[in-house]
Design an enzyme around this catalytic site. Structure first.
Site, PDB file in Angstrom:
ATOM      1  N   ASP A 263       0.463  -1.267  -0.130  1.00  0.00           N
ATOM      2  CA  ASP A 263       0.019   0.079   0.185  1.00  0.00           C
ATOM      3  C   ASP A 263       0.812   1.028   0.288  1.00  0.00           C
ATOM      4  OD1 ASP A 263      -3.401   0.776   0.891  1.00  0.00           O
ATOM      5  OD2 ASP A 263      -1.909   2.281   1.447  1.00  0.00           O
ATOM      6  N   ASP A 309      -7.707  -1.623  -5.360  1.00  0.00           N
ATOM      7  CA  ASP A 309      -8.468  -1.594  -4.666  1.00  0.00           C
ATOM      8  C   ASP A 309      -8.700   0.247  -4.954  1.00  0.00           C
ATOM      9  OD1 ASP A 309     -11.023  -1.635  -3.378  1.00  0.00           O
ATOM     10  OD2 ASP A 309     -10.140  -2.594  -1.492  1.00  0.00           O
ATOM     11  N   CYS A 362     -15.092   1.889  -4.653  1.00  0.00           N
ATOM     12  CA  CYS A 362     -16.321   1.675  -4.064  1.00  0.00           C
ATOM     13  C   CYS A 362     -16.806   3.301  -3.840  1.00  0.00           C
ATOM     14  CB  CYS A 362     -16.119   1.501  -2.645  1.00  0.00           C
ATOM     15  SG  CYS A 362     -15.049   2.696  -1.385  1.00  0.00           S
TER      16      CYS A 362
END
Length: 431
Positions: A263, A309, A362
């Site tokens: 990340d 993501d 999302c």
């Protein structure tokens, strides 16, 4: 605390949120610290009132004819909680700790409680400036789609098949939670939201501690399944964060093959180590960035599947974070678009010929979804979009097709169509 006192407290917290322009969770925490007499049930009830008011802020203030914390709460009680004007008036008695009595105008507004003629952004409770973007995605379904984002989200669990042989085994071990099987994910269990907004203490359950279950929205479960990763593959979770999807991928791969988890923000990776151990995951190598160095530069051109993501505005999670919608600004979308382009370009360099990028947000905004994919295709002609039916078939989810909205470059999940948070999934294959 009496129900009336809880209403007063919710109005006070909303006033603090507006005055200081900060997240609802922070305002609620500060209120609790300064009102220690309030028990856990009181704090949960007040939080539920605040979040419901934020879900219906635009429509509530529309019917009340003014934009104030009091109007927001009163309008919400009528629209969201379905309370009659008499019931609301009984709470607003003006007695000790209760809100002031209703004015004649407030009473009339509550009795009418009409959204007839309200513009779409009021009827659907979202910021007016994003309406053109949403219209491009939903067309005539805009209002019902956005109204679905004003409802409370359930608590979804993913069964960890590294520890449990079947979803049924986990379900049978948790009868006291009242969970039911999720309709679309073959790995999910769902707990309906309670009336007061309090959920069960799942993380205290022995089955959670043993790694049988993880908290994960059904949409997130489906997004992971759509990656169609298989045992033996080389997989990179490029924006792994706390590891929710990493854990799901490891279970799909049955601990065979290799997953690299990294990340851009090393702090976000902190929880992943304990979660991997609890879940019994053995095929994940966590790559923590240090000193600004690229933690996965040695993997260029080697990865079968890069899961992105992506950082996004989180519009699809407004059921859980209703205050976020009123803090969203046009500049936020532009910042996220640049971040998405950067991470997609990075993923493109890592995937091998014949490999794939699975891009997930999302969000329901086309700028962050289809347009982000268009941008990569313009910058790198070596990729092609995997068609929806092929994507669903590869994931073993053909029955999902009637529920998802197929867009130019991917699949859109929403509370209205799939009963999940709003997720976008696209798969790009390197030629």
């Amino acid at each position: 605390m009496t129900p009336a006192a809880r209403i007063s407290a919710a109005i006070e917290v909303l006033g603090d949120i507006e005055a200081r322009r900060r997240p609802a969770a922070d305002a609620l925490k500060d209120w609790g610290l300064s009102h220690r007499f309030a028990g856990s049930k009181d704090r949960a009830a007040i939080a539920s009132l605040v979040y419901d008011a934020l879900r219906r802020k635009a429509s509530a203030t529309w019917i009340m004819g003014e934009v104030t914390p009091r109007a927001t709460v009163l309008g919400m009680l009528r629209l969201q909680r379905g309370m009659t004007p008499d019931a609301i008036a009984a709470l607003c008695s003006g007695e000790r700790f209760a809100p002031e009595p209703l004015s004649d105008t407030e009473r009339q507004r509550l009795e009418a409680a009409s959204l007839d003629g309200a513009p779409a952004h009021v009827d659907g409770d979202f910021p007016e400036w994003i309406e053109p973007s949403l219209q491009r995605v939903f067309g005539d379904d805009l209002t019902p789609e956005m109204q679905a984002l004003t409802t409370r989200a359930p608590l979804d669990l993913r069964v960890n098949t590294l520890k449990v042989s079947s979803r049924e085994e986990a379900h049978d071990a948790l009868p006291h939670l009242g969970a039911v099987e999720t309709p679309l994910s073959p790995l999910g269990l769902r707990i309906a939201p309670s009336e007061d907004g309090r959920g069960p203490a799942v993380q205290s359950e022995p089955e959670f501690i043993k790694g049988w279950i993880e908290i994960q929205d059904e949409g997130s479960q489906l997004a992971a399944l759509l990656s169609a990763v298989k045992p033996g593959e080389q997989v990179l979770d490029l924006c792994a964060g706390g590891g929710g999807k990493t854990l799901a991928l490891a279970a799909m791969m049955e601990n065979h093959g290799q997953i690299y988890a990294t990340d851009g923000d090393a702090r976000r990776l902190a929880p992943i180590h304990d979660r991997l151990a609890r879940a019994g995951v053995r095929n994940v190598q966590v790559r923590t960035p240090r000193g600004g160095a690229d933690a996965v530069s040695d993997l260029k051109g080697r990865i079968d599947c890069v899961l992105v993501d992506a950082p996004c505005t989180g519009v699809g999670t407004w059921r859980r974070n209703p205050d976020a919608k009123w803090r969203l600004r046009p500049g936020s979308v532009e910042v996220r678009r640049k971040e998405q382009a950067t991470v997609l370009d990075r993923a493109a360099a890592l995937v091998r010929p014949g490999g794939r990028i699975v891009y997930i947000t999302c969000s329901i905004l086309p700028e962050e979804n289809d347009e982000a994919i268009d941008g990569l295709l313009q910058r790198d002609s070596g990729f092609e979009v995997v068609k929806a039916n092929e994507l669903l078939a590869a994931a073993g989810l053909p029955n999902l097709r009637p529920f998802v909205r197929v867009t130019k470059n991917g699949l859109q999940l929403t509370p209205k169509t799939t009963g999940t948070d709003g997720f976008f999934v696209s798969c790009l294959k390197r030629r």
